[in-house]
Structure formats: C-alpha cells, structure tokens
Scaffold this active site. Structure first.
Site, short mmCIF file in Angstrom:
data_model
loop_
_atom_site.label_atom_id
_atom_site.label_comp_id
_atom_site.label_asym_id
_atom_site.label_seq_id
_atom_site.Cartn_x
_atom_site.Cartn_y
_atom_site.Cartn_z
N LYS A 261 0.65 1.32 -6.92
CA LYS A 261 -0.33 0.65 -6.04
C LYS A 261 -1.25 1.74 -5.52
O LYS A 261 -0.92 2.47 -4.60
CB LYS A 261 0.37 -0.07 -4.88
N PHE A 352 -5.99 -2.46 -14.14
CA PHE A 352 -4.73 -3.18 -14.20
C PHE A 352 -4.80 -4.62 -14.72
O PHE A 352 -3.77 -5.27 -14.88
CB PHE A 352 -3.99 -3.14 -12.86
P1 ATP Z 1 -3.46 -4.15 0.94
O1 ATP Z 1 -4.11 -3.84 2.25
O2 ATP Z 1 -1.97 -3.96 0.96
O3 ATP Z 1 -4.11 -3.47 -0.21
P2 ATP Z 1 -4.76 -6.63 0.28
O4 ATP Z 1 -4.70 -7.88 1.08
O5 ATP Z 1 -6.07 -5.93 0.19
O6 ATP Z 1 -3.60 -5.69 0.77
P3 ATP Z 1 -3.01 -7.46 -1.74
O7 ATP Z 1 -3.24 -8.47 -2.78
O8 ATP Z 1 -2.08 -7.84 -0.67
O9 ATP Z 1 -4.40 -6.99 -1.19
O10 ATP Z 1 -2.47 -6.15 -2.41
C1 ATP Z 1 -2.95 -5.82 -3.67
C2 ATP Z 1 -4.10 -4.85 -3.54
O11 ATP Z 1 -3.66 -3.58 -3.98
C3 ATP Z 1 -5.21 -5.24 -4.48
O12 ATP Z 1 -6.19 -5.99 -3.84
C4 ATP Z 1 -5.74 -3.92 -5.00
O13 ATP Z 1 -6.87 -3.51 -4.26
C5 ATP Z 1 -4.65 -2.93 -4.73
N1 ATP Z 1 -4.01 -2.38 -5.94
C6 ATP Z 1 -3.79 -1.08 -6.18
N2 ATP Z 1 -3.16 -0.90 -7.34
C7 ATP Z 1 -2.95 -2.13 -7.87
C8 ATP Z 1 -2.33 -2.59 -9.06
N3 ATP Z 1 -1.78 -1.75 -9.94
N4 ATP Z 1 -2.32 -3.92 -9.27
C9 ATP Z 1 -2.86 -4.78 -8.38
N5 ATP Z 1 -3.46 -4.39 -7.24
C10 ATP Z 1 -3.50 -3.08 -6.97
#
Ligand code: ATP
Length: 595
Positions: A261, A352
């Site tokens: 991530k 990804f």
């Molecule tokens: P966070 O603040 O934890 O990033 P968020 O609400 O923006 O949360 P989430 O869907 O909860 O988004 O978490 C996934 C986020 O992580 C994605 O929006 C992306 O920006 C990021 N990310 C980083 N690496 C990856 C990956 N390998 N696959 C998917 N998402 C990824």
C-alpha cells in the site's frame, strides 16, 4: 425552459428534509425538462449539484468573490455597496440580501418602470446557464469588472427569488442538500428501472449530467450498455480495513494478492485513442498538469490504443530510487512551477489495476485477469511499473510482506481477493480489497550511530559514485554487525563526492565474516566507518538482521526513511549503537497509531 421552474424546485427542496419528497420534487423538475428541452437535462443536473460542469472538466470557475458579488448586487439594485454590506451583516446570506434589494427596487416607482421593462420576458434556464458559463470563461486583464457587469445584468433581469438562487450559486453556497443518490433515484424512477442500473452507469462514468442525458435521450438500454470511456473518470474502488491478518485472509477466501500500500497519491491514468494522457485523482480532479513526468511515462510505456489504468504516484529519492514520505509529494502539488517541482520532487508510478484496455471493459473480470491485461500492455521501467505484490495464503507470508512493505516506505498492504467474483467494484468500498495498516508505530526521536558494511552504486545524479550505504548496528552477544537500513538521503554534494575516496581502503571482495546480512550490496565494506543516522521510525523488517527473532520470529528491525547526519570519526565500529539498544528504542517508543 423558464428559470422560475428551477427556482420553484429549489424552494420546495429547501423546506423539506424528507428524502422521498426531495426525489419526487426532482423527478417533477426532470420530467418538465424532458418535455420542454431534453438537450439541457445534463446542465440542469449540474446546476442542481451546484456547479456548471463536473469538476474534472478542469474548466475555470465562475471566479467572482464576495466583494464582486456585492458590487454586482449594488449595480443591479441601484443602491450603494455600503447598503449591501450593511444588509449582509444583519442577514448573513448574500442570497437573501439580493432577494431583498431586488424586491425593493422593483417596488420603487422609478424602479417599477425599469423592472417591468426588463422583466417583460422571463429569464430562461438556458440564458442563466450560458451567462454564467461566459462569466467563467472571461479571463485575463479587465475580466473582473466584466464578470461583475455581466452578473449585474443577469440579476437586473431576475425576479427577487431568482436573484437569491443565482447569487447563492455564484457564491458556491447553494446548499440544497441534494446528494448524487437522490438524483440517481429521480432518474431511475422516471425511467422505471432499478436504481442500481443508473448507479452502475454513474460509477463507470462519473458524470451524472451525461448519464441523465443518455438515459432520457437514448433510453434504459443505452444506460445498461454504458462502458468506461477514456477521458471520463471512473469512480474508484475503495478498500475496507481490518487489523487482524487471520481475519483478512479469511475475508478474501483464504488466499489473496497482497500488494504494497504505497503512501502517495492515487492516479487514474487515461490514455485516449488520440494519444492524450489524462490523470484523475482519488477525488476525480484532473491533476494532469501537476505530473508532466507521469504523462510522459504513460505515453512511453502504455502499449495500447486506449486504456484506463490505476496506480499510486509516489515520491522517490532520485539517487537511490527509494520511496520518500508522502509529505514530499504534497510539496510537489503545492509548487507553482511544475517543472522546478518535478526536478526537486521526482515521482514514480506503481500500477495496480486495469479498468479498460482497447475498448474492452474489464470491470467485470476477476482481479488476476485484469492484472494480466495490465502486464500485457505495460513496458515496465523503474519509474512506471507494477505494484509489488505476492499471492499469499498463510498469515506468516502476509506478515513478512507487511513488514517489508513498511520498511520499504509503504503504509502497509492492500490484500485483494482473487476469486472468480473479484471484480472491479467502481464507486464502492467493499471487502474485495482490505487495507492492512499498522496499529502501532515506533517513532524515532534520537539519532543512532551505525557502521557502514556495504555500498550501492548511485543512479541519476549520483551515477558513477555511490548512492546509498548499507548500515549495521553492533550485536554484542554475537560480536557481529547486523544490518538495519540502507541510507541514501541526507548527504550533501560534498559528502557524496568524498565517498569513493573514503570507502576505497575498506572495500573487500566478499562479505566480512562479522557482518550478518540478507541484503547483497554492490560492494562489501569492512566494518570501520561510523555515521550518525536518524529516521522517521524503527519498524519490524523481514530483510534486516538487527535484533532478529527478538520481537517476532524471522524478523529484525529496520530504520524507516533514514537520513545521514554526519560521520563519527571519533567512534570505532564496536562503539556503534547496539542491536539491544535499538530494540529498547523500538519498544520504548511503540505507540498506537491514531485511527
Ligand atoms: P487511505 O487514507 O487509507 O489511503 P482512502 O479512503 O483514500 O484511504 P482506501 O480505499 O481506503 O482509500 O484505501 C486504498 C487507497 O490506498 C487507494 O485509494 C490508493 O490511493 C492507495 N493504494 C496504495 N497502494 C495501493 C494498491 N496496491 N492497491 C490499491 N490501492 C492502493
């Protein structure tokens, strides 16, 4: 269509909090629009959303601030600006001020004349929309006055109530409380289809106006056939969060793709048939202008006629290729001169997902198939490549990768289902993606002294010299040097220039017998030189050997985002910080992360 119908709708919506009532009122408005002029339904939808077009168009904003609106109201109502300001103080809402003053003007005898003259024809929605659009597109010198004049002209022709909503709209304070979900329901109820159909279309094309237009001009079948289209953002799939790796594996069906991530900015990269590249953010803003380098990487390395792919833009250390903290990426977004920022804060992309490739909608395909398609069109380079990930089916593997991800500068992992049903759920937060972040972290508050045991050749500006050093702590029990980080940041140009000379006499052909390392540097260095190093945190690491097995079996400690401070010529290798001390620091600073 008469603008007053819109205003009447807004008034009704404003006084109700019932969702059902709101949907019914919106449906009535949309029906009227369809009867009178279907072609403007998209604009009506945007207007109800309080905007002239979706944000991602990247078009200019209306661009009149409070002062400008006050001036326009004064001009339209034929009063002094002072009077408008005074009234604003007591009413607190410029919309109400406009309503009051325009009403007063039309009741004045002289005003009556001009009011009846100019009010001879009702304002139409089309006129209001076009005028506001023209105002938005007025740019450059003298445009401020022209914008104000045009707004005043519009207000002069408006009824008091119309003026109220025009002013609120221009201020960006329509605040009707109509969410996308109510608009979707209204569209579905008129079409007589389940709302999921409209929802899906919207998730694949984040343009509700356009969806409404397709729905009402081409019918439900066209809506069902909607595919993602390069140039129009797709609403992103989001992840749920869990803290327990056992539960995570269970949720994805026992086996999943565990991907790093990355802590950067999500990028949805669109490559159009015309060869144009557009980048949308997590919130679907057009961020193409901030990343000319990403545009270049995508043009060079996406081998498709058209595509929509997703990845994370990350800040990197140009010299070592290592990830940098998220804050550095934000510097880049804030910098005005993109080309300078590009040099100071270089970025890489870790991809990804693939949503569309060569006209084929991949959203209903399972993850591994989408990933295969992504790989098939990708020319992978250091700058533009697939996210690091492994298929895992045991907690041990998951944990190992997790620690490695953290030590490599990531936030943790996203564990993704890979079974048949692992589709791309546009616009949804679901259990097909689960984020696994740290519950605890151990901030590093004081520097440590570490021994150089290896070196890596530099890249970029550091080509031809060394770019990073492999550093170790001292293990008293084993009388050995155990690796804890690879440091490439914090060196001045002079430090770097001196490195080859400094290291020369210590270079050895093989690993020193007292060094314990899982990492193989480009050259091995005899333990002799000590440097002061600070990092952001001390983390667990499956690849470093410092304090191995002490916290968890098979894992050691690592310093995350390490920086070189200075050489410590006064210290010999045995005087370096011991692994025991590092372990104590790790434990002492361990704190629950907020969230
Ligand atoms: P966070 O603040 O934890 O990033 P968020 O609400 O923006 O949360 P989430 O869907 O909860 O988004 O978490 C996934 C986020 O992580 C994605 O929006 C992306 O920006 C990021 N990310 C980083 N690496 C990856 C990956 N390998 N696959 C998917 N998402 C990824």
């Amino acid at each position: 269509m008469k603008f007053k119908y819109i205003v009447e709708t807004f008034e009704k919506i404003e006084v109700t909090s019932s969702r059902i009532q709101i949907v019914a009122t919106l449906s009535a408005l949309f029906k009227k629009v369809i009867e009178e002029n279907k072609e403007i339904i998209d604009k009506v939808v945007y207007f109800v959303q309080g905007r002239l077009w979706p944000d991602w168009y990247g078009y200019p904003e209306i661009g009149i601030g409070e002062k400008g609106i006050i001036k326009a109201i004064a001009l339209a109502a034929n009063v002094r600006e002072r009077e408008v300001e005074e009234l604003l103080k007591s009413l607190g809402d410029l919309g109400l001020v406009a309503e009051r003053l325009i009403a007063k003007k039309s009741s004045r005898p002289s005003g009556l004349l001009s009011f009846t003259q100019t009010q001879s024809k009702d304002l139409t929605f089309e006129e209001v929309y076009e005028t506001l659009k023209r105002i938005a597109f007025l740019q450059g010198e003298g445009s401020r006055d022209l914008k104000i004049k045009k707004l005043a002209g519009l207000l002069k022709r408006a009824s008091p109530k119309e003026a109220k909503y025009i002013v609120r709209f221009v201020e960006g304070k329509l605040r009707l409380g109509v969410g996308d979900a109510s608009i979707i329901e209204a569209i579905a109820s008129i079409l007589g289809v389940p709302k999921e159909i409209v929802e899906r279309a919207y998730n694949l094309r984040a343009d509700l106006g356009n969806i409404a237009k397709i729905a009402f001009t081409q019918g439900p079948e066209a809506l069902k056939a909607i595919r993602p289209q390069p140039g129009i953002p797709v609403r992103p799939m989001l992840a749920e969060r869990l803290h327990d790796p056992v539960e995570i594996l269970k949720k994805v069906g026992g086996k999943g793709l565990a991907e790093y991530k990355y802590d950067g900015e999500r990028a949805q990269i669109h490559l159009t048939k015309e060869g144009k590249v557009i980048i949308y953010s997590r919130r679907l803003e057009n961020i193409t202008h901030s990343y000319p380098d990403v545009v270049k990487y995508a043009k060079e390395n996406l081998k498709a006629e058209e595509a929509i792919v997703e990845g994370e833009i990350v800040a990197v250390d140009p010299n070592t290729g290592e990830l940098r903290p998220f804050q550095e990426l934000m510097h880049r977004r804030r910098k005005h001169d993109v080309h300078i920022a590009m040099k100071e804060y270089p970025v890489h992309v870790r991809l990804f997902d693939a949503i569309l490739v060569n006209g084929e909608d991949l959203t209903n395909k399972p993850l591994l198939e989408r990933r295969e398609r992504l790989i098939s069109i990708l020319n992978q380079t250091d700058e533009f490549r697939l996210a690091t990930g492994e298929i895992v089916d045991t907690v041990e593997e998951l944990e190992r990768l997790f620690h490695q991800a953290i030590a490599d500068g990531c936030e943790g992992l996203v564990v993704k289902a890979i079974h048949k049903g692992s589709i791309y759920q546009a616009g949804a937060r679901g259990w097909l993606w689960i984020k696994y972040k740290r519950d605890y972290k151990s901030e590093m508050i004081e520097p440590v002294d570490l021994v150089v045991v290896g070196a890596f050749y530099g890249r970029g500006r550091r080509g031809g010299t060394f770019g990073a050093l492999l550093m170790a702590g001292y293990d008293e029990d084993k009388d050995a040097f155990m690796t804890v980080c690879k440091v490439g940041s914090g060196f001045t140009d002079e430090d770097l220039a001196e490195l080859p000379d400094l290291l020369k006499e210590y270079i050895i052909p093989n690993k020193h017998p007292r060094v314990v390392s899982e990492i193989k540097p480009d050259v091995w260095i005899q333990p002799a030189l000590v440097a002061e190093i600070i990092g952001a945190e001390i983390t667990l690491s499956p690849i470093h050997t410092c304090a191995i097995d002490k916290v968890e079996k098979g894992t050691g400690l690592a310093i995350r985002f390490p920086r070189f401070i200075k050489w410590r010529p006064d210290k010999g290798p045995q005087d370096a910080t011991t692994c025991k001390e590092l372990l104590e620091m790790y434990k002492r600073q361990l704190r629950r992360t907020v969230e």
